[in-house]
Each structure stands twice: as C-alpha cells, then as structure tokens.
Write an enzyme that holds these catalytic residues in place. Structure first.
Site, PDB file in Angstrom:
ATOM      1  CB  CYS A  73     -12.761  21.232 -33.854  1.00 49.05           C
ATOM      2  SG  CYS A  73     -12.691  20.022 -35.189  1.00 49.05           S
ATOM      3  CB  CYS A  76      -9.766  17.220 -32.750  1.00 52.22           C
ATOM      4  SG  CYS A  76      -9.498  18.941 -33.251  1.00 52.22           S
ATOM      5  CB  CYS A 121      -9.917  21.871 -37.148  1.00 48.57           C
ATOM      6  SG  CYS A 121      -9.157  21.534 -35.539  1.00 48.57           S
ATOM      7  CB  CYS A 145     -19.234  31.861 -44.039  1.00 49.59           C
ATOM      8  SG  CYS A 145     -20.888  31.330 -44.416  1.00 49.59           S
TER       9      CYS A 145
END
Length: 157
Positions: A73, A76, A121, A145
């Site tokens: 991510c 983070c 996330c 996707c």
C-alpha cells in the site's frame, strides 16, 4: 403517461441507495487528517486512495510488471498482493487472483448504480480498486482490479 411511469421507476431505483447499504470499516490502524494525506501523497494518489477515484487504464507501469516481489500500500506500506498471484487481465490495470489474507478489506460500492465489491487497505482504508468474478478459472476465479497508483512494488530480496 408511459414516460411519467418510466421516470418514476428510474428515480425510485436510484434513490433507493443509502449509506446503510455500504458497509465499510471506518476505523483503521493508520488514521490521518486529509491535510496529512495530501502532504504524503501526490494529487493522483490522493484522488485514488482517499477519494476512491480510478486511474486511467494502461497508465500504470505496474500493469506490465512481471518481476518477483510484493505489492504494498502506498498509504501505509502494508503488503497487499504477491507477484505470484498477478496476471495480465487485458483490462489496463494490475490484476491479481487473490490478496494477502487479512490485509485487504472489502465493502459494497453502489456508485455506478449497481453493487460492486470495493477493496481497501485493511490498515489505512486506502481505496485500491474492485474485485470481480471473471478471473482465472484454474485458480480462484477472482480478478482483483487494482489501481497501480495505490501500490508500491518491492522486488524480492
């Protein structure tokens, strides 16, 4: 009379959406103000991760990345996808047949007038993309996707 009936039906369908239908985790381990996110992320990253936007198809360099490693991510640094689960879906966005379990959260999105499974996330709530049931049948049948702008790629080793 028929036109009035059609207009009424269309209005009913699109007004029967409510925030109660969108079940989404609202507290995350990483919590920042909008101003803090804007200092950390580029304008496009902020648009996708924090405003649930979508990058243009075929613009992400990660779409055709076939190196071994992890996709994490950008908000983070939580590991989200493994390169071994990436495949070329032909859609123009990085696609995976599965996530790293526990690191991706799901909710239902009605933004286009029908239900889609949205991915976030699980650590910071950043919007990643959507999951569909048209992925590789020989594995999970899922196609995650994902907006490449929401990810960093970390090569193996």
């Amino acid at each position: 009379m028929k036109k009035l009936l059609v207009v009424c039906v269309v209005m009913l369908v699109f007004n029967c959406r409510s925030d109660a239908q969108k079940k989404q985790k609202t507290e995350y381990n990483v919590s920042k103000t909008e101003a803090e996110w804007k200092t950390q992320l580029s304008e496009e990253e902020f648009y996708v991760l924090r405003k649930a936007g979508t990058e243009r198809a075929f613009t992400s360099p990660l779409n055709k990345n076939y190196k071994e490693g992890l996709y994490i991510c950008k908000g983070c640094e939580t590991p989200l996808f493994k390169s071994e689960h990436k495949f070329d879906s032909g859609t123009g966005w990085p696609s995976f047949d599965r996530e790293i379990e526990g690191n991706v959260a799901f909710s239902t999105d009605y933004d286009l007038g029908y239900a889609r499974t949205e991915e976030h996330c699980a650590n910071c709530g950043g919007h990643l993309g959507h999951v569909f049931n048209d992925g590789p049948r020989d594995t999970t049948g899922k196609r995650h996707c994902i907006n490449g702008v929401s990810l960093f790629f970390v090569p193996k080793n």
